[in-house]
Design an enzyme around this catalytic site. Structure first.
Site, PDB file in Angstrom:
ATOM      1  CG  MET A   1      45.487  70.821 -29.680  1.00  0.00           C
ATOM      2  SD  MET A   1      46.263  70.389 -30.137  1.00  0.00           S
ATOM      3  CE  MET A   1      47.565  68.664 -29.546  1.00  0.00           C
TER       4      MET A   1
ATOM      5  CE1 TYR B   1      51.928  68.115 -22.355  1.00  0.00           C
ATOM      6  CE2 TYR B   1      53.279  67.068 -22.869  1.00  0.00           C
ATOM      7  CZ  TYR B   1      53.325  67.572 -22.153  1.00  0.00           C
ATOM      8  OH  TYR B   1      54.645  69.027 -22.700  1.00  0.00           O
ATOM      9  CD  GLU B   2      49.552  67.466 -27.191  1.00  0.00           C
ATOM     10  OE1 GLU B   2      49.387  66.616 -28.392  1.00  0.00           O
ATOM     11  OE2 GLU B   2      48.799  67.795 -26.343  1.00  0.00           O
ATOM     12  N   GLY B   3      48.717  61.877 -27.260  1.00  0.00           N
ATOM     13  CA  GLY B   3      49.422  60.327 -27.501  1.00  0.00           C
ATOM     14  C   GLY B   3      50.434  59.784 -27.305  1.00  0.00           C
TER      15      GLY B   3
ATOM     16  NE  ARG C   1      50.104  62.441 -32.078  1.00  0.00           N
ATOM     17  CZ  ARG C   1      49.545  61.863 -32.973  1.00  0.00           C
ATOM     18  NH1 ARG C   1      48.905  61.281 -33.995  1.00  0.00           N
ATOM     19  NH2 ARG C   1      47.908  61.606 -32.372  1.00  0.00           N
TER      20      ARG C   1
END
Length: 811
Positions: free
Chosen positions: A380, A657-659, A513
């Site tokens: 992604m 990462y991933e927020g 996540r």
């Protein structure tokens, strides 16, 4: 060193004339004694050699006996300077012991023509008591004590077996020197120095600890604990049987899959973890191709051959149709084995779910079978250099083409597995803006952009204009290619509706996540396993309450309270995280497969609530746990050969990462709790309340139920208080969110630990030590980890003022 060995020599200083004369006499006396022995040393002989009068020599030494003793001491001093002190600069343990022996051998080799006063003096004075013999024996004993201490240190460092007898090993080493001196000086045999060295290596090999020469990390899949959570805690087989899609899945099937998954993770992927970290990835700047570390491609081929990518995918696209919960357990073990390798296939399932939910029929036909089989992998491509988490700022453009495709131009960064040589094609899901896109996140569309275009018959076409321009040089996960990706008119097709790409991508983002939380769960488990093994074997100091291993020179460090605290912290976070992750995966199976709409809705709400907790709480805990486990190793944990510092480095990215975990905290408090007036939170709260009510009358459960109920009440009050503050000042959410998420995470863990304690209590009469250990860990969690919430709640209630009151110019 023992007190018998002299301190390091002081810096040289100018000698007075009398001292210079004495030193010159001693030097001559030492040479004379080396050739004639101590017995051949006399005032008269020394006066003749030095061309001094007997009275002049006598004035410095007073007697023949004092002269002999002075020579012994001078020989010992020089021996220390040449052998002992240089060797002490080597690291403790075998390196120091080897240096002592090697320098001793060199010294003996240099004395072949003159002789060793230690050895010759021992022959001369072995049966002659007196001050000379006492001085000589004292020096020899001091040297032997130094060697014996070096052997003891080698045992303490884990380089030699714990059952090593230092006195016996010293005897064997000393014997080599005596044989060397005899064969070289008396028999004049050639090659004896090499034989002495070879003999020393055989002695070391005999006493060497099996794991000391080449420290090896280890990993044993936690199948027993997984089975406990699945079958005894959650009754997973019964839950799955109630879902039409998984009605045939039973406990035997689950266990068989887990066993094979564990074999693959431990046997194929784990051996590549350290080597992959050391080698890293290589980018060919001319071709933009990336080569993964040695062995990664072969391991991935085995992964595909074993059918693992298809485990929980839809049979319509070639999947095996097994539950998500099995995929969860598979990936926990893969992450323990090798997080960097696991990131290559890690995002493919999310890409599959995204395209399955939002792709066109043609996109599904083109991409899903290849993603399901693992022949292709997915990525992604979200963030860009200037926007980070704020995707509303992204600039990548998508220009419509006459054939219905789009040309994408822009730059993406931090793309995990963005380029590699494991598969023949890579399917990139890319966020970009159409020409008429509104500003912000509402103007983002999603596109599928393959590395190689795909022909109508499914074969690969020309190379697409999306390529890796650089790979990041980063703190950890060196074996995974984290790429900067350039799109220079790359062709792609629209996924879902225009300007609705972020909503479509959230399918993949939420899966990612959960996957990131699983990465830290895996690292927590493998770090714990290695720290426990080390703590049981490593001896250091004595227990404060008295020796526990009386047959050893020190106690294993697992006897020390703080070492146990670090180990139990990692264990509690691993086992609590495993229960939460498996329970969440079961909720996803219910959401995807139940024929009851209300059940699907409830499961979806619980997964939405728990997702930011899994991502943030498990990754925070993973950082704490891997750091603790490295600390257990002391200095050995900080160096590379044991593998512990890699787990710390790899774990650190998971919080980012991933927020970032702050983003997850804002999502939990702002979107998942306050936005629906706590509706999702109440659903989980009901699970807690029902359990508390059911076990509230069970006396044996009070130590678990009471703190669980208390924390539930406190979180409810904190939520209400923060909600009211947020109405007046939205910044209050930002000031409290991180603390709030950690409190919520502990509530969730406390719930599962209380439930696990209940099962263990019910089964402890079986005598199975597994349940005894589970109870001990539960008690540790409630006594030592849960109390953290008191400070967190107080911090959250302190509000945002202490954070925003100071003018930014004062920073």
């Amino acid at each position: 060193m023992t007190a018998a060995v002299s301190p390091a020599p002081a810096a040289p200083r100018t000698l007075q004339k009398g001292q210079q004369t004495r030193a010159a006499i001693l030097d001559a006396a030492l040479g004379l004694a080396s050739h004639m022995g101590l017995e051949g040393l006399s005032i008269g002989a020394l006066a003749e050699v030095t061309r001094m009068s007997k009275s002049g020599v006598f004035a410095h030494f007073g007697s023949r006996e004092e002269l002999q003793i002075s020579v012994v001491r001078e020989y010992h001093r020089r021996f220390e300077d040449e052998v002992f002190f240089p060797a002490m600069r080597e690291p403790r343990g075998l390196p120091r012991l080897r240096a002592l022996f090697e320098r001793w051998v060199r010294r003996v080799s240099q004395e072949l023509d003159s002789g060793c006063i230690y050895i010759s003096g021992a022959v001369e004075f072995d049966d002659r008591p007196g001050p000379v013999r006492d001085a000589l024996a004292s020096m020899v004993r001091a040297w032997q004590q130094a060697l014996e201490r070096a052997i003891e240190q080698a045992v303490a460092e884990g380089h030699l077996r714990t059952d090593t007898d230092p006195a016996q090993m010293l005897f064997e080493i000393h014997g080599l020197i005596l044989a060397l001196h005899h064969d070289a000086r008396f028999l004049r045999n050639p090659g004896v120095v090499d034989r002495a060295r070879a003999g020393f290596e055989r002695v070391v090999e005999h006493y060497q600890a099996p794991a000391a020469a080449v420290p090896m990390a280890q990993y044993h899949p936690p199948l027993r604990d997984m089975q406990f959570v699945l079958h005894e805690l959650l009754g997973a087989a019964d839950t799955l049987k109630a879902l039409p899609r998984h009605a045939e899945v039973d406990a035997e099937t689950i266990n068989a899959v887990l066993e094979e998954a564990g074999k693959f993770a431990a046997g194929v992927v784990f051996p590549l973890n350290i080597s992959g970290d050391e080698e890293g990835c290589t980018l060919d700047k001319a071709t933009h191709e990336v080569r993964a570390p040695k062995g990664f491609r072969k391991a991935y081929a085995s992964y595909v051959e074993g059918g693992w990518p298809a485990l929980s995918c839809d049979p319509e696209y070639g999947g095996q149709g097994l539950p998500i919960v099995l995929n969860q357990c598979l990936f926990e073990m893969l992450n323990s084995a090798n997080q960097a390798w696991t990131m290559y296939p890690g995002l493919s399932h999310g890409a599959y779910e995204c395209l399955k939910a939002h792709g066109t029929d043609e996109q599904r036909r083109t991409y899903l079978p290849k993603l399901v089989s693992g022949v292709w992998t997915g990525t992604m491509c979200l963030t860009e250099p200037h926007c980070g988490t704020d995707l509303g700022l992204l600039r990548t453009k998508a220009e419509p083409q006459p054939d219905g495709r789009y040309k994408l131009s822009g730059q993406k960064i931090f793309i995990s597995a963005g380029e590699h040589d494991l598969t023949e094609n890579i399917v990139h899901l890319v966020l970009a803006r159409l020409p008429d896109a509104p500003a912000g996140s509402k103007g983002i569309s999603l596109f599928v952009v393959p590395k190689f275009s795909v022909n109508a018959d499914g074969s690969l076409g020309e190379r697409n204009a999306i390529f890796c321009s650089a790979i990041e040089h980063k703190m950890g996960i060196h074996g995974n290619a984290t790429c900067q990706m350039m799109l220079d008119g790359a062709l792609g097709t629209l996924v879902g509706e225009p300007h609705r790409g972020l909503a479509a991508m959230f399918v993949m983002m939420n899966a990612a996540r959960l996957g990131v939380g699983n990465q830290s769960l895996g690292l927590t488990e493998v770090a714990y396993q290695n720290a426990v093994a080390y703590a049981k074997d490593r001896i250091q100091m004595r227990s404060l309450s008295g020796p526990k291993a009386k047959d050893k020179p020190a106690d294993p460090i697992i006897v020390h309270p703080d070492v146990r605290k670090m180990l139990l912290t990692a264990r509690a976070y691993a086992e609590g995280g495993r229960a939460l992750a498996i329970w969440t995966a079961l909720q996803i199976d219910r959401e995807l497969s139940s024929d009851d709409e209300d059940e699907r809705k409830d499961a979806a709400d619980l997964v939405a609530l728990i997702t930011p907790i899994i991502k943030a709480f498990l990754t925070d805990n993973g950082w704490i746990a891997t750091s603790h486990c490295m600390q257990v190793f002391g200095g050995h944990g900080y160096i590379r050969e044991w593998g512990m510092e890699q787990y710390v480095r790899d774990a650190r990215i998971n919080m980012i990462y991933e927020g970032t975990n702050t983003i997850q905290s804002l999502d939990l408090l702002g979107r998942k709790v306050l936005a629906d007036n706590g509706a999702k939170l109440k659903k989980f709260g009901k699970l807690v309340a029902d359990f508390v009510e059911a076990e509230g009358v069970n006396e044996a459960m009070q130590e678990f139920v009471n703190p669980l109920a208390d924390l539930g009440d406190k979180l409810t009050k904190l939520t209400t208080e923060l909600g009211m503050k947020a109405f007046a000042n939205p910044d209050e959410v930002g000031g409290a969110a991180v603390d709030y998420l950690r409190v919520a995470g502990h509530l969730v863990f406390a719930y599962f630990w209380a439930r696990m304690a209940k099962v263990a209590l019910d089964k402890q009469a079986s005598g199975d030590p597994f349940y005894t250990a589970k109870l001990h860990t539960a008690r540790f969690y409630f006594a030592k980890l849960l109390p953290e919430t008191a400070g967190l709640i107080r911090s959250a209630r302190a509000g945002v003022a202490p954070l925003l009151a100071m003018d930014e110019a004062l920073f």
